[in-house]
Design an enzyme around this catalytic site. Structure first.
Site, PDB file in Angstrom:
ATOM      1  N   CYS A 181      26.919 -58.367 -26.815  1.00 10.29           N
ATOM      2  CA  CYS A 181      27.623 -58.278 -27.694  1.00 10.29           C
ATOM      3  C   CYS A 181      27.817 -57.450 -28.323  1.00 10.29           C
ATOM      4  O   CYS A 181      28.995 -57.550 -28.838  1.00 10.29           O
ATOM      5  CB  CYS A 181      25.988 -58.650 -28.606  1.00 10.29           C
ATOM      6  SG  CYS A 181      24.930 -60.264 -28.077  1.00 10.29           S
ATOM      7  N   LEU A 182      27.812 -56.466 -27.726  1.00 10.23           N
ATOM      8  CA  LEU A 182      27.845 -54.598 -28.062  1.00 10.23           C
ATOM      9  C   LEU A 182      29.183 -54.956 -27.667  1.00 10.23           C
ATOM     10  O   LEU A 182      30.639 -54.574 -28.905  1.00 10.23           O
ATOM     11  CB  LEU A 182      27.260 -53.348 -27.620  1.00 10.23           C
ATOM     12  CG  LEU A 182      26.052 -53.035 -28.042  1.00 10.23           C
ATOM     13  CD1 LEU A 182      24.858 -52.512 -27.365  1.00 10.23           C
ATOM     14  CD2 LEU A 182      25.833 -53.523 -29.367  1.00 10.23           C
TER      15      LEU A 182
ATOM     16  N   ARG B  62      53.879 -35.775 -55.590  1.00  6.77           N
ATOM     17  CA  ARG B  62      53.994 -34.698 -55.680  1.00  6.77           C
ATOM     18  C   ARG B  62      54.728 -33.599 -55.595  1.00  6.77           C
ATOM     19  O   ARG B  62      55.230 -34.198 -54.588  1.00  6.77           O
ATOM     20  CB  ARG B  62      52.394 -33.842 -54.689  1.00  6.77           C
ATOM     21  CG  ARG B  62      52.171 -33.114 -55.180  1.00  6.77           C
ATOM     22  CD  ARG B  62      51.699 -32.680 -56.122  1.00  6.77           C
ATOM     23  NE  ARG B  62      50.754 -31.368 -56.010  1.00  6.77           N
ATOM     24  CZ  ARG B  62      49.681 -30.964 -57.019  1.00  6.77           C
ATOM     25  NH1 ARG B  62      49.197 -31.644 -58.036  1.00  6.77           N
ATOM     26  NH2 ARG B  62      49.256 -29.421 -57.028  1.00  6.77           N
TER      27      ARG B  62
ATOM     28  N   GLU C  57      27.411 -48.458 -31.940  1.00  9.59           N
ATOM     29  CA  GLU C  57      28.466 -49.241 -30.644  1.00  9.59           C
ATOM     30  C   GLU C  57      29.379 -48.471 -29.602  1.00  9.59           C
ATOM     31  O   GLU C  57      29.885 -49.277 -29.025  1.00  9.59           O
ATOM     32  CB  GLU C  57      29.483 -50.116 -31.129  1.00  9.59           C
ATOM     33  CG  GLU C  57      29.438 -50.771 -32.822  1.00  9.59           C
ATOM     34  CD  GLU C  57      28.199 -51.927 -32.351  1.00  9.59           C
ATOM     35  OE1 GLU C  57      27.568 -51.686 -31.415  1.00  9.59           O
ATOM     36  OE2 GLU C  57      28.277 -52.281 -33.774  1.00  9.59           O
ATOM     37  N   GLY C  58      28.144 -47.316 -29.571  1.00 17.15           N
ATOM     38  CA  GLY C  58      28.584 -46.413 -27.975  1.00 17.15           C
ATOM     39  C   GLY C  58      29.081 -45.376 -28.217  1.00 17.15           C
ATOM     40  O   GLY C  58      30.565 -45.144 -29.107  1.00 17.15           O
TER      41      GLY C  58
ATOM     42  N   ARG D  33      32.606 -53.922 -30.323  1.00 15.31           N
ATOM     43  CA  ARG D  33      33.418 -53.116 -29.628  1.00 15.31           C
ATOM     44  C   ARG D  33      35.260 -53.627 -29.596  1.00 15.31           C
ATOM     45  O   ARG D  33      35.687 -52.085 -30.670  1.00 15.31           O
ATOM     46  CB  ARG D  33      33.087 -52.486 -28.580  1.00 15.31           C
ATOM     47  CG  ARG D  33      32.170 -51.461 -28.262  1.00 15.31           C
ATOM     48  CD  ARG D  33      31.613 -51.528 -27.198  1.00 15.31           C
ATOM     49  NE  ARG D  33      30.295 -50.601 -27.209  1.00 15.31           N
ATOM     50  CZ  ARG D  33      29.519 -50.627 -25.782  1.00 15.31           C
ATOM     51  NH1 ARG D  33      29.931 -51.206 -25.250  1.00 15.31           N
ATOM     52  NH2 ARG D  33      28.522 -50.014 -26.092  1.00 15.31           N
TER      53      ARG D  33
ATOM     54  N   ILE E 158      19.502 -50.438 -37.970  1.00 12.13           N
ATOM     55  CA  ILE E 158      20.551 -51.999 -38.420  1.00 12.13           C
ATOM     56  C   ILE E 158      21.048 -52.216 -39.370  1.00 12.13           C
ATOM     57  O   ILE E 158      20.392 -51.724 -40.449  1.00 12.13           O
ATOM     58  CB  ILE E 158      19.266 -52.686 -38.103  1.00 12.13           C
ATOM     59  CG1 ILE E 158      18.089 -52.091 -36.716  1.00 12.13           C
ATOM     60  CG2 ILE E 158      19.381 -53.414 -37.754  1.00 12.13           C
ATOM     61  CD1 ILE E 158      18.658 -51.803 -35.071  1.00 12.13           C
TER      62      ILE E 158
ATOM     63  N   THR F 173      19.004 -50.980 -31.442  1.00 10.99           N
ATOM     64  CA  THR F 173      18.783 -49.742 -31.907  1.00 10.99           C
ATOM     65  C   THR F 173      17.401 -48.876 -31.841  1.00 10.99           C
ATOM     66  O   THR F 173      17.031 -49.566 -32.963  1.00 10.99           O
ATOM     67  CB  THR F 173      19.748 -48.203 -32.466  1.00 10.99           C
ATOM     68  OG1 THR F 173      21.246 -49.321 -31.848  1.00 10.99           O
ATOM     69  CG2 THR F 173      19.610 -46.820 -32.363  1.00 10.99           C
TER      70      THR F 173
END
Length: 390
Positions: free
Chosen positions: A244-245, A274, A369-370, A249, A169, A138
């Site tokens: 790789c991504l 509570r 990652e998208g 993912r 990064i 990126t």
């Protein structure tokens, strides 16, 4: 009164996981309880996480590159890796990110695209957590469109000279080696850049509101000179970094559900303790309706994740199916964390409870990652056969 069940017990999730994978999952869950959870508030509040110490601990645990085979890696199933990501992200997304970037991006890039010399030099040390890697794709102006990157590598006789800037990064300013992707006169290529190389510099990005228990950096390559042997020989074109991504993912498909599970379980526990108007918050219909809806979202997302794990272990998982899982898991996890927050009332905005920390982290997971839109378009292309990215 009946005995309360956890969301995964209600779905019978344990029965869908084989004994070997379950043992790995339980080991990592115990590790997070003993070694990570006691420090999460301090790490998140300070934005200071001991990455090198954690990497060595993760190396001893065997989770760095655990789904890779050989070179000091454990060679587990893809499903076991996914379950490990789930347990790590149930602690904090930043810690799962550290493991994902090390194993599924930096180590996978070397394992899949590197030479034998590169693999033997880097992978065993990275698996032990003695060397830290980062993945530099990126750029400040190019995230969803990595083909537009400006980082360039040119030849000067037997030397490569890299120039450019990378941003967002993970581990960049603490890494020993950066996997840097750059245009060349031929195609996009990957390079292994030792971070002590002259011309390489990195700075940590400050003032984050998300992934605070994680190191995020900007890298500058100012005429970095590398030998021919620094190039990943098997990667040519954008297919290299995209593969790789997809590995990263896949881990997110499971990992995000860890954040959702932790948010929901903490909220259920809170509602049982509570009291309001003389009885537990859990005893009101409005509360149970909300908890039920969130449990259905979490359980169905987990069943999809396990199905994708089976497909990956069988060598049948396709990129569009990874997009399906990443989109669904992160979107549902973020919705669950957001819906848990108001049930906790004012307590929900403090670090005494994990839900807003998880929600803030998941805002980043939704994007990296998208983005959600990229995965929607990937699914749309699979459904229609039509390219709609441009």
């Amino acid at each position: 009164m009946t005995t309360p069940q956890t969301p995964f017990e209600l779905f019978g999730i344990d029965g869908l996981i084989d004994a070997t994978d379950a043992k790995i999952q339980n080991t990592i869950r115990d590790f997070t309880d003993d070694h990570l959870r006691p420090h999460l508030t301090d790490w998140y509040e300070s934005g200071d996480v001991p990455v090198r110490e954690l990497a060595r601990e993760f190396g001893k645990l065997g989770v760095l590159g655990m789904h890779l085979t050989g070179y000091g890696c454990e060679g587990t199933s893809a499903t076991a890796y996914g379950l490990a990501c789930l347990e790590l992200e149930a602690a904090d997304s930043g810690l799962r990110t550290l493991v994902s970037v090390q194993g599924s991006l930096a180590m996978y890039a070397i394992h899949r695209w590197g030479s034998e010399e590169q693999k033997h030099h880097w992978l065993p040390a990275m698996a032990r957590g003695e060397a830290i890697g980062c993945f530099a794709l990126t750029e400040p102006d190019f995230g969803s469109d990595p083909a537009g990157m400006r980082t360039y590598a040119r030849r000067d006789q037997s030397v490569w000279i890299l120039t450019g800037t990378k941003k967002w990064i993970t581990n960049g300013s603490v890494a020993d080696v950066a996997v840097v992707w750059a245009h060349t006169d031929d195609k996009i290529r990957g390079f292994l850049v030792p971070t002590d190389t002259p011309g390489f510099s990195a700075r940590q990005i400050p003032n984050k509101l998300s992934l605070r228990a994680s190191v995020t950096s900007e890298l500058v390559l100012d005429d970095v000179r590398l030998p021919e042997s620094a190039m990943l020989p098997e990667a040519a074109g954008l297919a290299g970094p995209l593969a790789c991504l997809n590995e990263a993912r896949f881990g997110i498909v499971f990992g995000a559900l860890g954040a959702a599970r932790d948010s929901l379980e903490a909220t259920i526990s809170y509602t049982l303790e509570r009291e309001i108007f003389g009885k537990p918050l859990a005893g009101y219909q409005a509360t149970q309706l909300k908890l039920s809806d969130m449990t259905v979202k979490l359980g169905t997302a987990m069943m999809l994740a396990l199905q994708l794990g089976r497909l990956k272990d069988a060598g049948q998982l396709r990129p569009e199916q990874i997009s399906l899982g990443k989109l669904n898991s992160v979107r549902e996890a973020l919705n669950i964390a957001r819906d848990c927050r108001p049930i906790l009332g004012a307590n929900g905005i403090t670090l005494d409870y994990p839900v807003l920390r998880h929600a803030n982290n998941l805002e980043s997971v939704l994007t990296y990652e998208g983005t959600a839109e990229i995965h929607q378009l990937t699914i749309g292309r699979a459904l229609t056969g039509q390219q709609a990215f441009r």
